[in-house]
Design a protein around this motif. Structure first.
Motif, PDB file in Angstrom:
ATOM      1  N   PRO A  36       0.954  -1.113   0.354  1.00 20.24           N
ATOM      2  CA  PRO A  36      -0.452  -0.105  -0.278  1.00 20.24           C
ATOM      3  C   PRO A  36       0.814   1.021   0.006  1.00 20.24           C
ATOM      4  O   PRO A  36       2.231   1.354   0.770  1.00 20.24           O
ATOM      5  N   LYS A  37      -0.167   2.210  -0.782  1.00 18.77           N
ATOM      6  CA  LYS A  37       2.091   3.759  -0.946  1.00 18.77           C
ATOM      7  C   LYS A  37       1.265   4.021   0.345  1.00 18.77           C
ATOM      8  O   LYS A  37       2.397   4.585   0.741  1.00 18.77           O
ATOM      9  N   THR A  38       0.735   4.206   1.262  1.00 21.43           N
ATOM     10  CA  THR A  38       0.883   4.686   3.138  1.00 21.43           C
ATOM     11  C   THR A  38       1.955   4.084   3.059  1.00 21.43           C
ATOM     12  O   THR A  38       2.607   4.834   4.461  1.00 21.43           O
ATOM     13  N   SER A  39       1.574   2.679   3.640  1.00 20.89           N
ATOM     14  CA  SER A  39       2.862   2.080   4.034  1.00 20.89           C
ATOM     15  C   SER A  39       4.873   2.391   3.557  1.00 20.89           C
ATOM     16  O   SER A  39       4.971   2.707   4.298  1.00 20.89           O
ATOM     17  N   VAL A  40       4.328   2.385   2.349  1.00 18.21           N
ATOM     18  CA  VAL A  40       5.261   2.836   1.726  1.00 18.21           C
ATOM     19  C   VAL A  40       6.420   4.356   1.962  1.00 18.21           C
ATOM     20  O   VAL A  40       7.285   4.727   1.847  1.00 18.21           O
ATOM     21  N   HIS A  41       4.626   4.954   1.517  1.00 19.21           N
ATOM     22  CA  HIS A  41       5.228   6.460   2.435  1.00 19.21           C
ATOM     23  C   HIS A  41       6.241   6.966   3.603  1.00 19.21           C
ATOM     24  O   HIS A  41       7.012   7.845   3.903  1.00 19.21           O
ATOM     25  N   ARG A  42       5.168   6.007   4.467  1.00 23.30           N
ATOM     26  CA  ARG A  42       5.961   5.884   5.466  1.00 23.30           C
ATOM     27  C   ARG A  42       7.059   5.869   5.638  1.00 23.30           C
ATOM     28  O   ARG A  42       8.272   6.622   6.172  1.00 23.30           O
ATOM     29  N   MET A  43       7.532   4.166   5.382  1.00 28.30           N
ATOM     30  CA  MET A  43       9.001   3.712   5.239  1.00 28.30           C
ATOM     31  C   MET A  43       9.688   4.967   4.661  1.00 28.30           C
ATOM     32  O   MET A  43      10.592   5.465   5.469  1.00 28.30           O
TER      33      MET A  43
END
Length: 253
Positions: A36-43
């Motif tokens: 998910p984009k939100t997970s990648v964005h956070r990392m």
């Protein structure tokens, strides 16, 4: 392995993308990872804050300068002698011949590690011994894998003086021998530094793909018959590749 930190593992998945891509957008990372984009964005945000990723003017991410610091520390702390010694011992025990590790020092090669043969008849070498780059297999493998212009400058400026009965003193012949060494990944010398001796050498490369050292097996010519050479050549090439691998070298570096 069950106690792996999932966040750390997923962050490494992000960083591993840059082993094959010089720069990526956030959307490209999302697509490649299938996360998910939100997970990648956070990392990505965390990695950017820590200096492991940085964003360019086009909004694409690339590895951050923090890796330069860590990479240099790893390179500085690698001791080629320490890394090579276990492999040299395996090679010595298999070939039952002397094994030498040599590096370039100016216009000479210098022995920085050696293991003697178990045979009573052996060659005399010692750590600290020097040899000109043109004479002997282990020295010449270093010369063979220098940059072409550096190699040619050396040949033009150096008189190839005979040391043993087999020393190559003709520069055109030397150029061909060096070209063959680069092509086949090894070189052989016969009576070049000492009469009635044979040496087979292969190159060792570092994490940047540059020549780091030369590795050789050597002994009296009576133990290096033509029937034995293919096995010895394979052994020395494989040992040199393993040391290179431990130094961080990868094909295509």
């Amino acid at each position: 392995m069950q106690n792996k930190n999932i966040t750390v593992v997923k962050s490494m998945d992000v960083l591993n993308l840059f082993l094959h891509h010089s720069e990526l957008t956030l959307n490209e990372m999302v697509e490649l990872l299938g996360v998910p984009k939100t997970s990648v964005h956070r990392m990505v945000g965390s990695l950017e804050t820590m200096g492991f990723l940085q964003k360019n003017n086009e909004g694409k991410y690339l590895l951050g300068l923090q890796f330069l610091q860590f990479g240099q520390l790893v390179a500085d702390r690698l001791d080629i002698r320490q890394l090579a010694l276990p492999i040299m011992k395996e090679l010595r025990d298999k070939a039952k011949e002397a094994v030498n590790l040599i590096i370039k020092d100016g216009n000479d090669a210098i022995y920085i590690e050696k293991l003697d043969t178990p045979h009573p008849v052996r060659l005399y070498t010692k750590v600290g011994r020097r040899a000109p780059l043109y004479a002997g297999a282990c020295s010449r493998i270093i010369l063979a894998f220098l940059k072409k212009e550096e190699q040619e400058h050396y040949l033009q400026e150096t008189e190839l003086t005979a040391i043993g009965t087999g020393t190559i003193t003709d520069k055109d012949r030397m150029r061909q021998v060096l070209a063959d060494a680069r092509k086949f990944g090894y070189t052989i010398s016969y009576s070049e530094l000492e009469n009635d001796t044979v040496s087979i050498a292969a190159p060792i490369f570092d994490h940047t793909g540059c020549l780091a050292a030369g590795l050789s097996i050597a002994g009296p010519d009576s133990r290096f018959g033509t029937d034995r050479l293919p096995e010895l050549i394979d052994s020395i090439k494989n040992a040199a590749k393993e040391i290179s691998f431990r130094l961080g070298y990868r094909e295509g570096n």
